[in-house]
Enzyme design. Sequence first.
Site, PDB file in Angstrom:
ATOM      1  CG  ASP A 136      -0.643  -8.777   6.372  1.00  0.00           C
ATOM      2  OD1 ASP A 136      -0.921  -9.334   6.995  1.00  0.00           O
ATOM      3  OD2 ASP A 136      -0.395  -7.620   6.482  1.00  0.00           O
ATOM      4  NE  ARG A 192       5.337  -7.844   2.106  1.00  0.00           N
ATOM      5  CZ  ARG A 192       5.422  -7.145   3.359  1.00  0.00           C
ATOM      6  NH1 ARG A 192       5.167  -7.156   4.189  1.00  0.00           N
ATOM      7  NH2 ARG A 192       6.204  -5.975   2.638  1.00  0.00           N
ATOM      8  CG  ASP A 250      -0.946   9.227   3.036  1.00  0.00           C
ATOM      9  OD1 ASP A 250      -0.662   8.232   3.685  1.00  0.00           O
ATOM     10  OD2 ASP A 250      -0.992  10.357   3.953  1.00  0.00           O
ATOM     11  NE  ARG A 265      10.236  -2.198   3.869  1.00  0.00           N
ATOM     12  CZ  ARG A 265       9.098  -2.455   4.301  1.00  0.00           C
ATOM     13  NH1 ARG A 265       8.922  -2.695   5.468  1.00  0.00           N
ATOM     14  NH2 ARG A 265       8.283  -3.328   3.066  1.00  0.00           N
ATOM     15  N   GLY A 279       0.826  -1.728   0.052  1.00  0.00           N
ATOM     16  CA  GLY A 279      -0.280  -0.256  -0.283  1.00  0.00           C
ATOM     17  C   GLY A 279       0.800   0.892   0.254  1.00  0.00           C
TER      18      GLY A 279
END
Length: 490
Positions: free
Chosen positions: A248, A179, A121, A172, A88
């Site tokens: 997740d 996952r 957002d 990252r 997201g």
Amino acid sequence: MILPAITPRFAALGEPYSTAIPARPLPAPSLLHVNAALADQLGLSPSIASPEFAALMAGNTAWPGYESRASVYAGHQFGQFVPQLGDGRALLIAEIDDRNGQPQELQLKGAGPTPYSRHADGRAVLRSSIREYLCSEAMHGLGIPTTRALALVGSPQPVRRETVETAAVVCRVAPSFLRFGHFEFWYYRGETERLKPLADLLIDQHFPEFTGKPDRHALWLTEVVRRTAVLMAHWQAVGFCHGVMNTDNFSALGLTIDYGPFGFLDAFDSHHICNHSDDSGRYAWDRQPVIGHWNATKLLQACLPLLADEPKAAVECAQPIADSYPDAYGKAMLKQWTAKLGLREVRDGDETLINGWLNLLQSSRADFTRSWRHLSRVMANEDGPAHGLRDEILDLAALDAWIPDYRSRLRAEQSEDAERAVRMNAVNPKYVLRNHLAQRSIERAEAGDLSEVATLFELLQRPFDEQPAFEAYAAEPPPEARMIEVSCSS
């Protein structure tokens, strides 16, 4: 700016596994910190001082030859299945090989909305970004499998959470960001033919010894279950609490992933809940090993179609894999505890000794990190006080009753005090990222002072070393900082 060559792997699967979408530019970005050692490992050292690198880490420019992507997945969140989640606010911006030829993925967290943002957002705030940046590298310093953090970027752009904060982006790095939830998504949609390409991608890149074998999927799942069990033992041993152990948020490579409302134990409470959004205590410290097992069973369920064509045969294949978790965890945890006690081998009665020590910490609400560290000062052949420990343990009578048993066990393997202290201090950290330390660095960074972020970053690279100049960072939190709460908001 010279960048390593792109080697698309996950991106090569294309849609519907992920959607190509550009990052949303961040206004007035500022490169707040760079992990120079990781940049060197990735072959990025010549570029990190350039303005182009800062723009890349902010999401303001794209990696040449690569379309950034957001992937789709599902997950069990606090025990309840959510059929569609996804990246997201995270974007995969590159897939490269590091200097050792190992595949690495770079992902920006907070780079704007994606098709999976669920009306949010897509941004991250400075507060949570500092926490993830520091803890990723703190866990790496502790020797715990984890995603890494390459760069931290800030911006004056306002972002509304409980209050108005400022935006930030963390880059990252991981060999793969797949996952458990990636497999759950296709299983529960009934599109089980989508499972094999995902699993084979992981196997070919990260478990090549299984490639081409008829039972490769069973072998991979067995290894992932084992890695998950061992990871839980690592967490328990250093008092790390994840806070949001949803499926997740569990890595298909057995890495620690997604640093949201995490925390390290201060005063020891075995049922410590680090996430104040976790009303039921589902992810409390003492529940983490059980949840790790539960999550592994959900991965196995999602991958049943990979194990056999006939459902009954698939279940018969999956059951022993699921049943392997408790033994793998038990062995890993016992190995961790005995090493932390300074014992060279496991003997009968050691579990009683370990439980007695943990009960001492619990009854006294002793500082978890400091108490283990002080234990190395116990002399095997002295009957005097256990130096340092008596400042941590309130129940001195119980301590004085336990210490003779501990000394007896040390003498039984002819333990030499100085050598044992070195071994113990190599597994019992002196420094961890306590909440009050992270919060202090956040408050200073929000005021424009990044020095504390830099100090903590360097300190936590060597958590087992004494580092006398930073003795204050090993202290228990002051009274006013003991009730810091963290939540899922970031």
